[in-house]
Each structure stands twice: as C-alpha cells, then as structure tokens.
Design an enzyme around this catalytic site. Structure first.
Site, mmCIF file in Angstrom:
data_model
loop_
_atom_site.group_PDB
_atom_site.id
_atom_site.type_symbol
_atom_site.label_atom_id
_atom_site.label_comp_id
_atom_site.label_asym_id
_atom_site.label_seq_id
_atom_site.Cartn_x
_atom_site.Cartn_y
_atom_site.Cartn_z
ATOM 1 N N THR A 78 28.243 33.337 55.322
ATOM 2 C CA THR A 78 29.586 33.688 54.463
ATOM 3 C C THR A 78 30.006 32.533 53.825
ATOM 4 O OG1 THR A 78 30.169 35.374 56.067
ATOM 5 C CG2 THR A 78 31.887 34.288 54.725
ATOM 6 N N VAL A 131 28.146 31.491 50.875
ATOM 7 C CA VAL A 131 28.450 32.503 49.700
ATOM 8 C C VAL A 131 29.674 31.865 49.258
ATOM 9 C CG1 VAL A 131 29.327 34.851 49.121
ATOM 10 C CG2 VAL A 131 27.255 34.426 50.562
ATOM 11 N N TYR A 132 30.730 31.508 50.194
ATOM 12 C CA TYR A 132 31.834 30.861 49.680
ATOM 13 C C TYR A 132 31.725 29.615 48.664
ATOM 14 C CZ TYR A 132 36.014 27.895 50.397
ATOM 15 O OH TYR A 132 37.177 27.428 50.143
ATOM 16 N N MET A 133 30.777 28.840 48.932
ATOM 17 C CA MET A 133 30.624 27.686 48.405
ATOM 18 C C MET A 133 30.008 28.054 46.856
ATOM 19 S SD MET A 133 31.901 25.139 49.752
ATOM 20 C CE MET A 133 31.205 23.824 48.839
ATOM 21 N N LYS A 182 32.765 29.446 44.837
ATOM 22 C CA LYS A 182 33.741 28.444 44.434
ATOM 23 C C LYS A 182 33.179 27.918 43.059
ATOM 24 C CE LYS A 182 37.373 27.991 46.728
ATOM 25 N NZ LYS A 182 38.760 28.317 46.125
#
Length: 220
Positions: free
Chosen positions: A127, A130-132, A135
């Site tokens: 997760t 995916v966040y990075m 962003k």
C-alpha cells in the site's frame, strides 16, 4: 490578506495551517467531510465548508472554491486505508482539485506531496509503494497544468513542536520535519506568490523559514 481554501484542513498539517493562516490575518475556508469537524475548524478561525473530496467533481468543487485566492491541497491517505482510498484521495482527489481550480479561476495551488526517499531502505507495505507512486503521478499532473503551482515535499512528519527553522531546496538530504513547520512553510508560500512552478523538499534545519525560501523568490 488572502482567502485560502484548504483541502485536508481537518488533518494534522491542516489544523496547524488553519491556525497559522488565521493568526496572520488570512481568511480561511476549510473543506471538511464529517459534521463534527466543523466546530473545531471554526474554533481555529476558519469558515467550515462541508464536502467530501471523494464525492465531488470538478464543477461542484469549483463552486465551493469560487472567490478564493489560493488553494492548498494537504489531504492524503498517508499510505493507510488501502489502495483504493489512496488512489481516490491522493490521486483522483488532486486531479479534481486541479480541474476545480481552473474552473474557478484560482491560479495558485500549493500541494503537500511526499519526499522521494520516504521509506527507502525499510520494509514497506504494498500500500505504501502505491501511495508513493500515486503521489508522484499527482505531482506530474499538477506540474503539467497551467496553474501557478508549488509542490512541497516534506520529509518524515512528526508531531514535535515547530522550531521555525528548516532546510529547503530542490534537492536536499532526507530527514524529519514537524507538521507545525510544514504549515509555517505553507503560510510563507501563500504570502510569497512570486515563488511558483517549483518543487521544494523540506526537512528540519537551522534556517528560518523566510530565509530558507529567499533564494527561490525572484524578487530577492
């Protein structure tokens, strides 16, 4: 005095930002999702604006943005809440905000992003990866717009008291930064509209915020 619309106002950086902006005499309109958040934001000096970023489209958000001078996007899932939530808030949410800003004629947009080295060398979740990715995609989307944008990439966020001193630049060493000092940097950027279309990495440091931004201001 500016009218600043804050997306993510009920978050930890957002609450500091609202308080600091109002203390400086700016008018703040604070988007919030839950009814119980309105009283706290009002106590901080903001005008609460009810709305769910995940449910708004560019047209409906533009109607809420109308009359604002600056949009600050500090909403984020923080790598929590699952992949779908991350993509909805950090990804599509930012895209909706960019669309709304264009529709509402709000040229200046400040985005709180993520330091590229965040989590590097550690065992992070899928997760978070995916966040990075999301962003970075959000940064690319905003940077490709015709808006007067600034992308702020803070290091690891802490709840330590702010010192008012930071290290800031297009490429600096990774480190921590208090949420209070992130907010102080955003306030300084609101007040220095000549700084635009730049990416700024931010950590704790030894230089007062205003001085740390001087070299990015074409007027200085």
């Amino acid at each position: 005095m500016s009218t600043v619309f804050v997306i993510g106002a009920a978050g930890k950086v957002g609450r500091h930002l609202v308080s600091q902006l109002t203390a400086r005499g700016h008018r703040v309109r604070a988007l919030h999702r839950r009814p119980e958040q309105a009283a706290a934001l009002q106590q901080d000096g903001a005008t609460p604006v009810a709305g769910d970023l995940q449910a708004l489209d560019g047209t409906s958000l533009a109607a809420l943005l109308a009359g604002s001078d600056v949009l600050v996007f500090t909403a984020g899932a923080g790598g929590k809440g699952g992949v779908d939530t991350t993509r909805a808030i950090d990804g599509r949410g930012l895209e909706t905000a960019v669309d709304a800003a264009r529709r509402a004629g709000v040229q200046r947009v400040l985005l709180v992003s993520a330091f590229p080295e965040a989590g590097r060398g550690t065992d992070v979740s899928d997760t978070f990866e995916v966040y990075m990715q999301v962003k970075k995609q959000a940064d690319v989307h905003l940077a490709a717009s015709c808006l007067e944008w600034v992308i702020l990439r803070p290091g690891t966020l802490t709840d330590a008291a702010g010192t008012g001193n930071v290290s800031a630049g297009p490429a600096i060493g990774y480190g921590d930064i208090s949420r209070e000092d992130v907010a102080a940097t955003l306030v300084a950027l609101v007040e220095r509209p000549a700084i635009q279309r730049v990416i700024i990495e931010l950590t704790a440091g030894d230089t007062p915020v205003a001085e740390a931004l001087d070299y990015l201001d074409p007027r200085t």
